[in-house]
Design a protein around this motif. Sequence first.
Motif, PDB file in Angstrom:
ATOM      1  N   LEU A   3     101.706 111.370  38.168  1.00 45.24           N
ATOM      2  CA  LEU A   3     100.981 110.323  38.887  1.00 45.24           C
ATOM      3  C   LEU A   3      99.510 110.456  38.496  1.00 45.24           C
ATOM      4  N   LEU A   4      99.173 109.950  37.319  1.00 45.59           N
ATOM      5  CA  LEU A   4      97.861 110.228  36.767  1.00 45.59           C
ATOM      6  C   LEU A   4      96.958 109.011  36.715  1.00 45.59           C
ATOM      7  N   ALA A   5      96.635 108.548  35.509  1.00 43.96           N
ATOM      8  CA  ALA A   5      95.566 107.562  35.376  1.00 43.96           C
ATOM      9  C   ALA A   5      95.821 106.302  36.189  1.00 43.96           C
ATOM     10  N   GLY A   6      97.066 105.791  36.151  1.00 46.92           N
ATOM     11  CA  GLY A   6      97.338 104.561  36.890  1.00 46.92           C
ATOM     12  C   GLY A   6      97.154 104.729  38.375  1.00 46.92           C
ATOM     13  N   THR A  35     102.137 127.005  43.609  1.00 41.09           N
ATOM     14  CA  THR A  35     103.575 127.079  43.811  1.00 41.09           C
ATOM     15  C   THR A  35     104.252 126.554  42.568  1.00 41.09           C
ATOM     16  N   PRO A  36     105.482 127.013  42.294  1.00 39.33           N
ATOM     17  CA  PRO A  36     106.189 126.515  41.117  1.00 39.33           C
ATOM     18  C   PRO A  36     106.389 125.006  41.195  1.00 39.33           C
ATOM     19  N   ALA A  37     106.388 124.375  40.052  1.00 39.08           N
ATOM     20  CA  ALA A  37     106.621 122.935  40.002  1.00 39.08           C
ATOM     21  C   ALA A  37     108.064 122.614  40.344  1.00 39.08           C
ATOM     22  N   ALA A  38     108.260 121.464  40.979  1.00 41.24           N
ATOM     23  CA  ALA A  38     109.607 121.004  41.286  1.00 41.24           C
ATOM     24  C   ALA A  38     110.289 120.513  40.014  1.00 41.24           C
ATOM     25  N   THR A  39     111.603 120.528  40.033  1.00 40.14           N
ATOM     26  CA  THR A  39     112.374 120.015  38.906  1.00 40.14           C
ATOM     27  C   THR A  39     112.795 118.587  39.200  1.00 40.14           C
ATOM     28  N   PRO A  40     112.217 117.591  38.529  1.00 39.70           N
ATOM     29  CA  PRO A  40     112.559 116.197  38.811  1.00 39.70           C
ATOM     30  C   PRO A  40     114.028 115.903  38.518  1.00 39.70           C
ATOM     31  N   THR A  41     114.602 115.043  39.312  1.00 36.32           N
ATOM     32  CA  THR A  41     115.970 114.608  39.095  1.00 36.32           C
ATOM     33  C   THR A  41     115.923 113.310  38.301  1.00 36.32           C
ATOM     34  N   ALA A  42     116.478 113.344  37.090  1.00 37.95           N
ATOM     35  CA  ALA A  42     116.384 112.200  36.193  1.00 37.95           C
ATOM     36  C   ALA A  42     117.186 111.016  36.721  1.00 37.95           C
ATOM     37  N   LEU A  84     120.455 101.987  40.672  1.00 39.23           N
ATOM     38  CA  LEU A  84     119.934 101.644  41.991  1.00 39.23           C
ATOM     39  C   LEU A  84     120.389 102.615  43.067  1.00 39.23           C
ATOM     40  N   ASP A  85     121.569 103.207  42.904  1.00 38.45           N
ATOM     41  CA  ASP A  85     122.107 104.108  43.920  1.00 38.45           C
ATOM     42  C   ASP A  85     121.530 105.521  43.837  1.00 38.45           C
ATOM     43  N   HIS A  86     120.727 105.792  42.827  1.00 37.49           N
ATOM     44  CA  HIS A  86     120.166 107.131  42.662  1.00 37.49           C
ATOM     45  C   HIS A  86     119.153 107.428  43.771  1.00 37.49           C
ATOM     46  N   PRO A  87     119.315 108.542  44.512  1.00 36.76           N
ATOM     47  CA  PRO A  87     118.331 108.894  45.552  1.00 36.76           C
ATOM     48  C   PRO A  87     116.980 109.260  44.925  1.00 36.76           C
ATOM     49  N   ARG A  88     115.961 108.542  45.322  1.00 40.89           N
ATOM     50  CA  ARG A  88     114.631 108.739  44.756  1.00 40.89           C
ATOM     51  C   ARG A  88     113.714 109.508  45.696  1.00 40.89           C
ATOM     52  N   ARG A  89     112.628 110.015  45.103  1.00 45.01           N
ATOM     53  CA  ARG A  89     111.568 110.585  45.922  1.00 45.01           C
ATOM     54  C   ARG A  89     110.970 109.483  46.799  1.00 45.01           C
ATOM     55  N   LEU A  90     110.481 109.878  47.963  1.00 39.06           N
ATOM     56  CA  LEU A  90     109.773 108.954  48.843  1.00 39.06           C
ATOM     57  C   LEU A  90     108.319 109.406  48.928  1.00 39.06           C
ATOM     58  N   ILE A  91     107.422 108.522  48.528  1.00 40.72           N
ATOM     59  CA  ILE A  91     105.988 108.807  48.577  1.00 40.72           C
ATOM     60  C   ILE A  91     105.344 107.838  49.557  1.00 40.72           C
ATOM     61  N   VAL A  92     104.712 108.395  50.587  1.00 37.76           N
ATOM     62  CA  VAL A  92     104.060 107.579  51.612  1.00 37.76           C
ATOM     63  C   VAL A  92     102.554 107.688  51.433  1.00 37.76           C
ATOM     64  N   LEU A 279      96.534 114.707  42.127  1.00 36.77           N
ATOM     65  CA  LEU A 279      97.760 113.942  41.941  1.00 36.77           C
ATOM     66  C   LEU A 279      98.752 114.663  41.031  1.00 36.77           C
ATOM     67  N   THR A 280      98.244 115.389  40.042  1.00 33.98           N
ATOM     68  CA  THR A 280      99.125 116.191  39.190  1.00 33.98           C
ATOM     69  C   THR A 280      99.809 117.272  40.021  1.00 33.98           C
ATOM     70  N   TRP A 281      99.015 117.936  40.823  1.00 31.83           N
ATOM     71  CA  TRP A 281      99.527 118.983  41.722  1.00 31.83           C
ATOM     72  C   TRP A 281     100.660 118.422  42.603  1.00 31.83           C
ATOM     73  N   PHE A 282     100.394 117.259  43.197  1.00 30.81           N
ATOM     74  CA  PHE A 282     101.382 116.637  44.094  1.00 30.81           C
ATOM     75  C   PHE A 282     102.659 116.278  43.346  1.00 30.81           C
ATOM     76  N   ASP A 283     102.500 115.627  42.209  1.00 33.10           N
ATOM     77  CA  ASP A 283     103.660 115.166  41.447  1.00 33.10           C
ATOM     78  C   ASP A 283     104.540 116.331  40.987  1.00 33.10           C
ATOM     79  N   GLU A 284     103.938 117.435  40.631  1.00 33.60           N
ATOM     80  CA  GLU A 284     104.688 118.581  40.136  1.00 33.60           C
ATOM     81  C   GLU A 284     105.488 119.284  41.234  1.00 33.60           C
ATOM     82  N   ARG A 285     105.111 119.077  42.481  1.00 31.62           N
ATOM     83  CA  ARG A 285     105.744 119.805  43.569  1.00 31.62           C
ATOM     84  C   ARG A 285     106.705 118.973  44.407  1.00 31.62           C
ATOM     85  N   LEU A 286     106.681 117.669  44.219  1.00 26.30           N
ATOM     86  CA  LEU A 286     107.570 116.813  45.018  1.00 26.30           C
ATOM     87  C   LEU A 286     108.891 116.595  44.264  1.00 26.30           C
TER      88      LEU A 286
END
Length: 286
Positions: A3-6, A35-42, A84-92, A279-286
């Motif tokens: 979650l960087l420049a944009g 903290t270790p970075a989270a592993t994103p679910t593709a 569409l059925d893939h469970p996504r991250r929720l960012i508020v 934002l990099t910190w946040f994205d890597e951990r969620l």
Amino acid sequence: MRLLAGFLLVVLTLSGCRGGDPAAEPTPTPSRSKTPAATPTALPDPGPDARLGWSLEQRRVGDGRAYWVGVPTCVGSATCADWLDHPRRLIVWLHGARQVESRANASYLVSTMWKVTQGNAVIVFGMSAGDTRVWDADICCTVEEVDEVGYLQDVIADVGDAAPIDPERVGLVGMSNGGMLATKAACERPDLFKVVAVWAASWRGRCDRGPVTIGHWHGTADPVVPIGGGSTTILGRTVTFPPADWLEGRLAKGSTFTYVPVEGAVHWPAPVAASLELLTWFDERL
């Protein structure tokens, strides 16, 4: 994905609660804990013919209070259903004080974040109670008491009807007054809110109910929410803040508090380098 420049454009445009003059862009100091970075679910492959996008909906929770949400869309492919059925991250997103809660601002937020997350997140733009455009974070900034954490809980429960979300990957990004609420919400419901990233948002309260992951960036020259604590006037009222690192040492075992003082930065706007790091910190951990 980052979650960087944009997304940074959203931060600089939608933060609100201004104070002082724009500062130069100093290099942020190293954070105190990692903290270790989270592993994103593709995401599943939607297929070469898929036309991907999003639609903006305004939904309401049980008490009638509203929020905006960007709902993923996919047409033109037999495998759209899996995508569409893939469970996504929720960012508020919790805005700063007095930010306009319009469709245009919500659309801009979702559009920008859609591009940088490539569709692997459901984005919520929170809305205040009674169109006050401020949040009740105990020390600031509503006149009347509001159950903001209850509202966020209701949003999480409701948004799953619009798009599948992963309940283990719910995060809050808050600026100023919104960051105060984000911190409060994580401290009160660490079982719900997994990662919180805030800019210029001191908060005082109990935060030992369970492990939390909080990242706090703060300008050393902030005149609105002083990094060392103290009293200032916000929206016509005197507010006394604790030091920005007040939570350090007061968290439940297993928690992470990443604290980054940004030399010379004021309350608004958040410097580009600091925003990118946050934002990099946040994205890597969620």
